[in-house]
Design a protein around this motif. Structure first.
Motif, PDB file in Angstrom:
ATOM      1  N   SER A   1       0.829  -1.202   0.000  1.00  0.00           N
ATOM      2  CA  SER A   1       0.000   0.000   0.000  1.00  0.00           C
ATOM      3  C   SER A   1       0.864   1.252   0.000  1.00  0.00           C
ATOM      4  CB  SER A   1      -0.926   0.016   1.219  1.00  0.00           C
ATOM      5  OG  SER A   1      -0.234   0.428   2.386  1.00  0.00           O
ATOM      6  N   VAL A   2       0.339   2.306  -0.586  1.00  0.00           N
ATOM      7  CA  VAL A   2       1.049   3.589  -0.635  1.00  0.00           C
ATOM      8  C   VAL A   2       1.349   4.079   0.782  1.00  0.00           C
ATOM      9  CG1 VAL A   2       0.788   6.028  -1.245  1.00  0.00           C
ATOM     10  CG2 VAL A   2       0.117   4.254  -2.877  1.00  0.00           C
ATOM     11  N   HIS A   3       0.394   3.896   1.683  1.00  0.00           N
ATOM     12  CA  HIS A   3       0.579   4.309   3.079  1.00  0.00           C
ATOM     13  C   HIS A   3       1.792   3.629   3.696  1.00  0.00           C
ATOM     14  CE1 HIS A   3      -0.093   3.908   7.460  1.00  0.00           C
ATOM     15  NE2 HIS A   3      -0.598   5.125   7.367  1.00  0.00           N
ATOM     16  N   ASP A   4       1.928   2.328   3.460  1.00  0.00           N
ATOM     17  CA  ASP A   4       3.046   1.575   4.032  1.00  0.00           C
ATOM     18  C   ASP A   4       4.371   1.948   3.371  1.00  0.00           C
ATOM     19  OD1 ASP A   4       1.420   0.257   5.813  1.00  0.00           O
ATOM     20  OD2 ASP A   4       1.196  -1.538   4.584  1.00  0.00           O
ATOM     21  N   ILE A   5       4.341   2.161   2.065  1.00  0.00           N
ATOM     22  CA  ILE A   5       5.569   2.541   1.356  1.00  0.00           C
ATOM     23  C   ILE A   5       6.097   3.863   1.900  1.00  0.00           C
ATOM     24  CG2 ILE A   5       6.545   3.221  -0.868  1.00  0.00           C
ATOM     25  CD1 ILE A   5       4.329   1.407  -2.142  1.00  0.00           C
ATOM     26  N   ALA A   6       5.206   4.845   2.004  1.00  0.00           N
ATOM     27  CA  ALA A   6       5.613   6.164   2.489  1.00  0.00           C
ATOM     28  C   ALA A   6       6.154   6.078   3.913  1.00  0.00           C
ATOM     29  CB  ALA A   6       4.433   7.121   2.430  1.00  0.00           C
ATOM     30  N   GLY A   7       5.448   5.326   4.762  1.00  0.00           N
ATOM     31  CA  GLY A   7       5.896   5.198   6.144  1.00  0.00           C
ATOM     32  C   GLY A   7       7.237   4.501   6.248  1.00  0.00           C
ATOM     33  N   PHE A   8       7.437   3.465   5.428  1.00  0.00           N
ATOM     34  CA  PHE A   8       8.710   2.745   5.448  1.00  0.00           C
ATOM     35  C   PHE A   8       9.858   3.658   5.026  1.00  0.00           C
ATOM     36  CE2 PHE A   8      12.084   0.456   3.276  1.00  0.00           C
ATOM     37  CZ  PHE A   8      12.435  -0.512   4.207  1.00  0.00           C
ATOM     38  N   VAL A   9       9.673   4.374   3.914  1.00  0.00           N
ATOM     39  CA  VAL A   9      10.731   5.267   3.434  1.00  0.00           C
ATOM     40  C   VAL A   9      11.096   6.285   4.506  1.00  0.00           C
ATOM     41  CG1 VAL A   9      11.307   7.073   1.760  1.00  0.00           C
ATOM     42  CG2 VAL A   9      10.168   4.976   0.994  1.00  0.00           C
ATOM     43  N   ALA A  10      10.077   6.911   5.089  1.00  0.00           N
ATOM     44  CA  ALA A  10      10.336   7.910   6.125  1.00  0.00           C
ATOM     45  C   ALA A  10      11.065   7.298   7.318  1.00  0.00           C
ATOM     46  CB  ALA A  10       9.022   8.547   6.573  1.00  0.00           C
ATOM     47  N   HIS A  11      10.665   6.083   7.688  1.00  0.00           N
ATOM     48  CA  HIS A  11      11.283   5.431   8.846  1.00  0.00           C
ATOM     49  C   HIS A  11      12.760   5.133   8.611  1.00  0.00           C
ATOM     50  CE1 HIS A  11      11.691   2.912  12.395  1.00  0.00           C
ATOM     51  NE2 HIS A  11      12.259   1.994  11.623  1.00  0.00           N
ATOM     52  N   VAL A  12      13.083   4.508   7.482  1.00  0.00           N
ATOM     53  CA  VAL A  12      14.470   4.071   7.294  1.00  0.00           C
ATOM     54  C   VAL A  12      15.415   5.242   7.032  1.00  0.00           C
ATOM     55  CG1 VAL A  12      13.865   1.737   6.566  1.00  0.00           C
ATOM     56  CG2 VAL A  12      14.152   3.528   4.828  1.00  0.00           C
ATOM     57  N   VAL A  13      14.956   6.263   6.296  1.00  0.00           N
ATOM     58  CA  VAL A  13      15.886   7.362   5.991  1.00  0.00           C
ATOM     59  C   VAL A  13      16.126   8.262   7.193  1.00  0.00           C
ATOM     60  CG1 VAL A  13      15.375   7.383   3.520  1.00  0.00           C
ATOM     61  CG2 VAL A  13      14.077   8.881   5.054  1.00  0.00           C
ATOM     62  N   THR A  14      15.250   8.184   8.197  1.00  0.00           N
ATOM     63  CA  THR A  14      15.456   9.002   9.388  1.00  0.00           C
ATOM     64  C   THR A  14      16.074   8.240  10.549  1.00  0.00           C
ATOM     65  OG1 THR A  14      13.186   8.564  10.135  1.00  0.00           O
ATOM     66  CG2 THR A  14      13.552  10.577   8.850  1.00  0.00           C
ATOM     67  N   THR A  15      16.058   6.912  10.499  1.00  0.00           N
ATOM     68  CA  THR A  15      16.536   6.147  11.658  1.00  0.00           C
ATOM     69  C   THR A  15      17.741   5.259  11.387  1.00  0.00           C
ATOM     70  OG1 THR A  15      14.985   4.329  11.243  1.00  0.00           O
ATOM     71  CG2 THR A  15      14.222   6.116  12.669  1.00  0.00           C
ATOM     72  N   LEU A  16      17.901   4.781  10.165  1.00  0.00           N
ATOM     73  CA  LEU A  16      19.042   3.909   9.888  1.00  0.00           C
ATOM     74  C   LEU A  16      20.312   4.735   9.702  1.00  0.00           C
ATOM     75  CD1 LEU A  16      17.709   1.201   7.387  1.00  0.00           C
ATOM     76  CD2 LEU A  16      17.826   1.127   9.879  1.00  0.00           C
ATOM     77  N   PRO A  17      21.458   4.207  10.099  1.00  0.00           N
ATOM     78  CA  PRO A  17      22.719   4.920   9.882  1.00  0.00           C
ATOM     79  C   PRO A  17      23.049   4.959   8.400  1.00  0.00           C
ATOM     80  CG  PRO A  17      23.138   2.712  10.700  1.00  0.00           C
ATOM     81  CD  PRO A  17      21.654   2.919  10.801  1.00  0.00           C
ATOM     82  N   PRO A  18      23.817   5.948   7.958  1.00  0.00           N
ATOM     83  CA  PRO A  18      24.167   6.065   6.544  1.00  0.00           C
ATOM     84  C   PRO A  18      24.737   4.783   5.949  1.00  0.00           C
ATOM     85  CG  PRO A  18      24.800   8.055   7.696  1.00  0.00           C
ATOM     86  CD  PRO A  18      24.347   7.083   8.750  1.00  0.00           C
ATOM     87  N   SER A  19      25.503   4.052   6.724  1.00  0.00           N
ATOM     88  CA  SER A  19      26.120   2.819   6.212  1.00  0.00           C
ATOM     89  C   SER A  19      25.083   1.762   5.863  1.00  0.00           C
ATOM     90  CB  SER A  19      27.096   2.248   7.246  1.00  0.00           C
ATOM     91  OG  SER A  19      26.431   1.949   8.461  1.00  0.00           O
ATOM     92  N   ALA A  20      23.911   1.820   6.494  1.00  0.00           N
ATOM     93  CA  ALA A  20      22.848   0.849   6.229  1.00  0.00           C
ATOM     94  C   ALA A  20      21.949   1.270   5.074  1.00  0.00           C
ATOM     95  CB  ALA A  20      22.009   0.647   7.486  1.00  0.00           C
ATOM     96  N   LEU A  21      22.186   2.469   4.562  1.00  0.00           N
ATOM     97  CA  LEU A  21      21.390   3.007   3.467  1.00  0.00           C
ATOM     98  C   LEU A  21      22.173   3.100   2.159  1.00  0.00           C
ATOM     99  CD1 LEU A  21      19.708   5.915   5.462  1.00  0.00           C
ATOM    100  CD2 LEU A  21      18.511   3.943   4.525  1.00  0.00           C
ATOM    101  N   LYS A  22      23.475   3.270   2.278  1.00  0.00           N
ATOM    102  CA  LYS A  22      24.299   3.496   1.103  1.00  0.00           C
ATOM    103  C   LYS A  22      24.260   2.318   0.133  1.00  0.00           C
ATOM    104  CE  LYS A  22      29.025   4.549  -0.353  1.00  0.00           C
ATOM    105  NZ  LYS A  22      30.434   4.757   0.093  1.00  0.00           N
ATOM    106  N   ASP A  23      23.850   2.597  -1.101  1.00  0.00           N
ATOM    107  CA  ASP A  23      23.805   1.600  -2.183  1.00  0.00           C
ATOM    108  C   ASP A  23      23.050   0.343  -1.758  1.00  0.00           C
ATOM    109  OD1 ASP A  23      25.311   3.404  -3.677  1.00  0.00           O
ATOM    110  OD2 ASP A  23      27.198   2.530  -3.005  1.00  0.00           O
ATOM    111  N   ARG A  24      21.950   0.557  -1.085  1.00  0.00           N
ATOM    112  CA  ARG A  24      21.135  -0.530  -0.534  1.00  0.00           C
ATOM    113  C   ARG A  24      19.865  -0.709  -1.370  1.00  0.00           C
ATOM    114  NH1 ARG A  24      20.131  -2.348   4.878  1.00  0.00           N
ATOM    115  NH2 ARG A  24      18.841  -4.210   4.690  1.00  0.00           N
ATOM    116  N   ILE A  25      19.397  -1.921  -1.466  1.00  0.00           N
ATOM    117  CA  ILE A  25      18.118  -2.222  -2.105  1.00  0.00           C
ATOM    118  C   ILE A  25      17.171  -2.765  -1.042  1.00  0.00           C
ATOM    119  CG2 ILE A  25      16.932  -3.806  -3.675  1.00  0.00           C
ATOM    120  CD1 ILE A  25      19.313  -3.553  -5.555  1.00  0.00           C
ATOM    121  N   PHE A  26      15.966  -2.197  -0.994  1.00  0.00           N
ATOM    122  CA  PHE A  26      14.954  -2.608  -0.039  1.00  0.00           C
ATOM    123  C   PHE A  26      13.792  -3.252  -0.797  1.00  0.00           C
ATOM    124  CE2 PHE A  26      17.137   1.059   1.824  1.00  0.00           C
ATOM    125  CZ  PHE A  26      17.541   0.530   3.046  1.00  0.00           C
TER     126      PHE A  26
END
Length: 287
Positions: free
Chosen positions: A177-202
Motif C-alpha cells: 500500500s502507498v501508506h506503508d511505502i511512504a511510512g517505510f521510506v520515512a522510517h528508514v531514511v530518518t533512523t538507519l545509519p548512513p552505512s545501512a542506506l548506502k547503495d542498498r536495495i529494499f
C-alpha cells in the motif's frame, strides 16, 4: 537520534505527497520540489514548497544547498524518469548524502547489464541506477511491487466489476500500500545509519497473490484476455503482461528468471520497520 535531518522530496504525486507527510511525523525538515507551473499542493504547514526546473542543475543545486538537504527522494513519473540524472548532478554539487531514485514498483536490479527494457520504464530506471553508481552518488532503491490502491484500476474491477488479466496470471505478485511505502521510506531514511542506506536495495511486500487469486479476494470472476482495450489499455496490457511473467515479485531476478531468497526475498526489508503491521489487499479495499 536522526541520522539525516533535512529532506527534499521531488514530485508531489501518488507516492510523493504521502512520503512528505510521513517524513513530517518525524519532525525533520522537509522541502517539496515541483516544476514551475505545477498545480499547488496541500502539504503540512512545516513543509516548504519550492518550484524549480529539474533540468537546471545549478538552480536545483542551489535549492539543495540553501536548505542543507541531506537526502533527496525522487518520485518522478515514468515519462520523466531520466530527469533524475540532472537531479543527481545537482545533489552531488550540493554534497547531498543520499539519493533515493524513483523506483517504487517492480524490481529493476535483475535486468541484464545495459538493458533498456521499455516496459514500465524499467530501462530508464536502470539507466538512472547506473548513472548514480558511475558518479559515486550513494543511493537507496525501494522495490514495492504493485500499489494495492491501484489494483481495481489495473485489473478493471473499478470499471466492470471483474478481474481482467493478460497472460496466465499464475506467477506470484508483490503488492504494497502507498501508506506503508511512504511510512517505510520515512522510517528508514530518518533512523538507519548512513552505512545501512548506502547503495542498498529494499524489497517490500505488504501482500502476495497471483493475478488469478484476485478473483477470490474481490469475490468476482477472472477473465483472461489478449489485451486490455479502452482508456489506458496499452499501459494496463504492458503491466499485466509483466506481472504474469513473474517480474511482479520484488524478489524477481530477470537475468536468471528466478525468485531471490534469504536476505533478498520479497518482503525481506519489512523487518526494518519493527512492530509495523503491513496492510493487505483485503484491508485496503475493505473486502
Amino acid at each position: 537520534m536522526f541520522t539525516h535531518k533535512s529532506f527534499a522530496v521531488v514530485g508531489g504525486g501518488t507516492i510523493g505527497l504521502p512520503i512528505v507527510r510521513a517524513l513530517t511525523s518525524y519532525n525533520v525538515s522537509v522541502v517539496l520540489l515541483s516544476r514551475p507551473g505545477s498545480p499547488s499542493k496541500t502539504v503540512p504547514s512545516t513543509v516548504k514548497v519550492v518550484q524549480v526546473d529539474f533540468n537546471d542543475v545549478a538552480a536545483t543545486a542551489a535549492v539543495f544547498k540553501r536548505h542543507k538537504i541531506d537526502v533527496v527522494v525522487a518520485t518522478i513519473g515514468k515519462a520523466a524518469v531520466l530527469v533524475q540524472k540532472s537531479l543527481a548532478d545537482a545533489a552531488k554539487l550540493a554534497a547531498v548524502k543520499l539519493f533515493v531514485p524513483s523506483e517504487f514498483a517492480t524490481p529493476t536490479d535483475g535486468e541484464p547489464e545495459g538493458s533498456h527494457n521499455p516496459v514500465a520504464g524499467i530501462g530508464d530506471k536502470c539507466e538512472v541506477a547506473e548513472y548514480l553508481k558511475s558518479h559515486n552518488i550513494p543511493s537507496a532503491r525501494v522495490f514495492t511491487g504493485v500499489f494495492i490502491e491501484s489494483l481495481p484500476w489495473l485489473v478493471g474491477y473499478s470499471e466492470h466489476g471483474k478481474i481482467r488479466i493478460v497472460g496466465k496470471g499464475e506467477a506470484p505478485v508483490s503488492y504494497t500500500s502507498v501508506h506503508d511505502i511512504a511510512g517505510f521510506v520515512a522510517h528508514v531514511v530518518t533512523t538507519l545509519p548512513p552505512s545501512a542506506l548506502k547503495d542498498r536495495i529494499f524489497r517490500l511486500q505488504g501482500d502476495r497473490a497471483s493475478l488469478n487469486d484476485l478473483g477470490a479476494q474481490f469475490k468476482t470472476s477472472v477473465e483472461h484476455v489478449d489485451r486490455i482495450t479502452g482508456e489506458g489499455g496499452a499501459v494496463k496490457t504492458e503491466l499485466l503482461t509483466l506481472l504474469s511473467s513473474g517480474a511482479g515479485s520484488t524478489a524477481w531476478d530477470e537475468t536468471n528468471q528466478v525468485e531471490r531468497t534469504g536476505n533478498e526475498a520479497a518482503g525481506s526489508a519489512n523487518v526494518l520497520w519493527p512492530m509495523h503491521r503491513w496492510r493487505s489487499i483485503r484491508e485496503v479495499h475493505n473486502l
